[in-house]
Design a protein around this motif. Structure first.
Motif, PDB file in Angstrom:
ATOM      1  N   ASN A   1      47.192  49.243   5.855  1.00  0.00           N
ATOM      2  CA  ASN A   1      46.665  47.881   5.943  1.00  0.00           C
ATOM      3  C   ASN A   1      45.247  47.867   5.386  1.00  0.00           C
ATOM      4  O   ASN A   1      44.335  48.438   5.984  1.00  0.00           O
ATOM      5  CB  ASN A   1      46.674  47.377   7.390  1.00  0.00           C
ATOM      6  CG  ASN A   1      46.431  45.883   7.479  1.00  0.00           C
ATOM      7  OD1 ASN A   1      46.045  45.243   6.504  1.00  0.00           O
ATOM      8  ND2 ASN A   1      46.650  45.309   8.648  1.00  0.00           N
TER       9      ASN A   1
ATOM     10  N   GLY B   1      52.660  49.174  11.620  1.00  0.00           N
ATOM     11  CA  GLY B   1      51.795  49.120  10.453  1.00  0.00           C
ATOM     12  C   GLY B   1      51.402  50.514  10.000  1.00  0.00           C
ATOM     13  O   GLY B   1      50.766  51.257  10.748  1.00  0.00           O
TER      14      GLY B   1
ATOM     15  N   VAL C   1      49.672  46.052   2.186  1.00  0.00           N
ATOM     16  CA  VAL C   1      50.103  46.345   3.555  1.00  0.00           C
ATOM     17  C   VAL C   1      51.507  46.947   3.494  1.00  0.00           C
ATOM     18  O   VAL C   1      52.359  46.457   2.741  1.00  0.00           O
ATOM     19  CB  VAL C   1      50.113  45.078   4.438  1.00  0.00           C
ATOM     20  CG1 VAL C   1      50.519  45.410   5.867  1.00  0.00           C
ATOM     21  CG2 VAL C   1      48.751  44.398   4.414  1.00  0.00           C
TER      22      VAL C   1
ATOM     23  N   THR D   1      45.365  50.246  11.090  1.00  0.00           N
ATOM     24  CA  THR D   1      46.715  50.758  10.893  1.00  0.00           C
ATOM     25  C   THR D   1      47.289  51.261  12.219  1.00  0.00           C
ATOM     26  O   THR D   1      46.593  51.351  13.223  1.00  0.00           O
ATOM     27  CB  THR D   1      46.713  51.896   9.867  1.00  0.00           C
ATOM     28  OG1 THR D   1      45.799  52.919  10.298  1.00  0.00           O
ATOM     29  CG2 THR D   1      46.290  51.394   8.504  1.00  0.00           C
TER      30      THR D   1
ATOM     31  N   LEU E   1      49.503  42.689  11.405  1.00  0.00           N
ATOM     32  CA  LEU E   1      48.770  42.392  10.181  1.00  0.00           C
ATOM     33  C   LEU E   1      47.267  42.362  10.387  1.00  0.00           C
ATOM     34  O   LEU E   1      46.523  42.285   9.404  1.00  0.00           O
ATOM     35  CB  LEU E   1      49.229  41.046   9.613  1.00  0.00           C
ATOM     36  CG  LEU E   1      50.664  41.003   9.054  1.00  0.00           C
ATOM     37  CD1 LEU E   1      51.014  39.590   8.633  1.00  0.00           C
ATOM     38  CD2 LEU E   1      50.820  41.962   7.891  1.00  0.00           C
TER      39      LEU E   1
ATOM     40  N   VAL F   1      52.625  42.421   0.762  1.00  0.00           N
ATOM     41  CA  VAL F   1      53.075  43.132   1.956  1.00  0.00           C
ATOM     42  C   VAL F   1      54.445  43.730   1.682  1.00  0.00           C
ATOM     43  O   VAL F   1      55.353  43.028   1.210  1.00  0.00           O
ATOM     44  CB  VAL F   1      53.130  42.195   3.183  1.00  0.00           C
ATOM     45  CG1 VAL F   1      53.564  42.961   4.429  1.00  0.00           C
ATOM     46  CG2 VAL F   1      51.776  41.530   3.406  1.00  0.00           C
TER      47      VAL F   1
END
Length: 456
Positions: free
Chosen positions: A252, A249, A232, A257, A82, A92
């Protein structure tokens, strides 16, 4: 009675059309349009529940900066992906295959944060089922509330009443709103529900986790606009036959990322793996051929991974090319370079490639390690102990620098490797860490001597 309005939506991108189309003009996919009933009302109950306030336009210099700090989720791997923690008011989206551990990870996040008031909303399981999972995890939290509901209006009402800090929605495909006359999981339902949750998160500062299903090709189910709405996007990856999971990820808005978090699936839940190199490296009593160690980087996180290759005589006319966790087209290109530039007769050989731990990698900096494993298996000679590689290979056989080579070398030195083979273009201008011998090569013709530490 008011006339019912119908429209057609693309399942892939959410494009709306007044009639059915064979090919979507937005994303180009075929046979993706489905008919849905639309009911519009002048006053949306969802909008009233969100309690949004309007503000006039402001100058950039006059905008007040928020003093909120990121929320610590007490999970180092999730915080890493995160970008250092959960931003208050963020939305998210967590996607992954069925049974991969999405609900387990979300429930662990909700239970381990004793300082945060959390609301876990489930549209797929009853409260008793969630209670059984919480008992299996062995985590108790008096500030975690379980709510089994699928109506968005009822969910927003409970959120306004309890005012939680973190909300988990499991899953967005099961939630529906009364303002749209279509079944749960349809394009219009997912779009309206996600937009309402985003509005609530931004106006109240509540952080919301949304769990989403994925399609057969691995993408998150529902319209593509769902990924554009959220702040996200996290992808939970892994093999059902393997105990390791990767949290990646993809998008973001608050950090970098393509960060990854590594987890191990145990009987009592998911355990964060802070040092992935420990699980990706095997230890053998005696040296074996066809095994090489590559220094890889995913995002900004370096780790060492074991590459296994098996080269054998082709039993049939056409040699086999099988790669597990790697792009077979990339492997075919590397084998063609070996045949052209080194003179190895790969057209007569079957080649099988595998990565330890069941990981899927796409790092071009592992080209040198893959070629090293193939050479070792081809000549049936083990690579010298304590040697690893990091470099990209071009079509002409040149060895190019891998991204973040300094971090790769530092990780290899930290784990006790004595030698690392890198590109010769790094001789000037790059300061290498101490404690490890750095061998520079310019083309793959110099690779065997660097690997076997003797005349080849």
């Amino acid at each position: 009675m008011a006339k019912v309005k119908k429209a057609y939506f693309c399942r892939e991108c959410g494009f709306e059309a007044p009639k059915w189309l064979g090919r979507c003009p937005s994303c180009g996919e075929w046979n993706t349009f489905t008919e849905e009933i639309i009911a519009k009302s002048s006053s949306s109950s969802v909008a009233v529940a969100a309690a949004a306030t309007t503000t006039p336009p402001q100058r950039v210099s006059e905008i007040e900066r928020s003093s909120h700090k990121r929320l610590d989720l007490h999970n180092a791997e999730v915080n890493r992906v995160l970008g250092g923690g959960l931003v208050p008011g963020s939305l998210v989206l967590l996607g992954g295959e069925p049974g991969i551990g999405k609900s387990t990870l979300s429930l662990q996040i909700a239970l381990t944060n004793h300082s945060l008031k959390t609301l876990y909303v489930s549209g797929e399981e009853s409260a008793e089922q969630i209670g059984m999972r919480a008992e299996r995890l062995g985590i108790g939290n008096e500030e975690c509330y379980i709510y089994s509901e699928t109506s968005l209006e009822n969910i927003l009402t409970q959120m306004n009443e309890y005012r939680p800090d973190v909300v988990v929605i499991d899953s967005i495909q099961t939630i529906f709103t009364d303002t749209v006359d279509s079944s749960a999981g349809s394009v219009s339902q997912i779009r309206e529900c996600a937009a309402a949750l985003l509005k609530y998160a931004k106006t109240t500062g509540t952080s919301i986790f949304i769990i989403g299903h994925i399609t057969k090709d691995g993408t998150i189910a529902g319209p593509k606009i769902l990924e554009h709405i959220v702040d996200v996007v996290l992808q939970f990856e892994g093999d059902g036959n393997n105990i390791y999971r990767i949290l990646r990820g993809i998008k973001n808005r608050f950090g970098a990322t393509f960060e990854i978090g590594v987890f191990e699936m145990l009987d009592n839940g998911l355990r964060a793996v802070e040092n992935p190199s420990e699980i990706l490296l095997s230890h053998y009593e005696e040296p074996l051929s066809g095994i090489a160690v590559g220094a890889s980087v995913d995002g900004i996180r370096p780790y060492l991974i074991e590459v296994q290759a098996l080269v054998s005589n082709a039993a049939y006319g056409t040699p086999q090319r099988n790669a597990t966790g790697y792009d077979p087209r990339r492997m075919g290109m590397l084998l063609a370079v070996l045949e052209k530039r080194v003179g190895m007769k790969m057209f007569q050989k079957d080649v099988f490639l595998n990565f330890a731990g069941g990981f899927r990698v796409a790092d071009p900096g592992l080209d040198l390690a893959i070629v090293s494993a193939v050479i070792s298996s081809y000549y049936d000679r083990p690579i010298a102990d304590g040697v690893c590689c990091a470099g990209e290979i071009g079509l002409s056989g040149e060895v190019r620098p891998a991204p973040r080579t300094e971090q790769r070398v530092s990780e290899a030195a930290r784990l006790g490797f004595r030698r690392i083979v890198v590109s010769g273009f790094l001789r000037k201008g790059v300061k290498m860490p101490k404690g490890i011998e750095v061998v520079y090569i310019n083309n793959i013709g110099e690779l065997p001597r660097a690997l076997f530490c003797e005349e080849f």
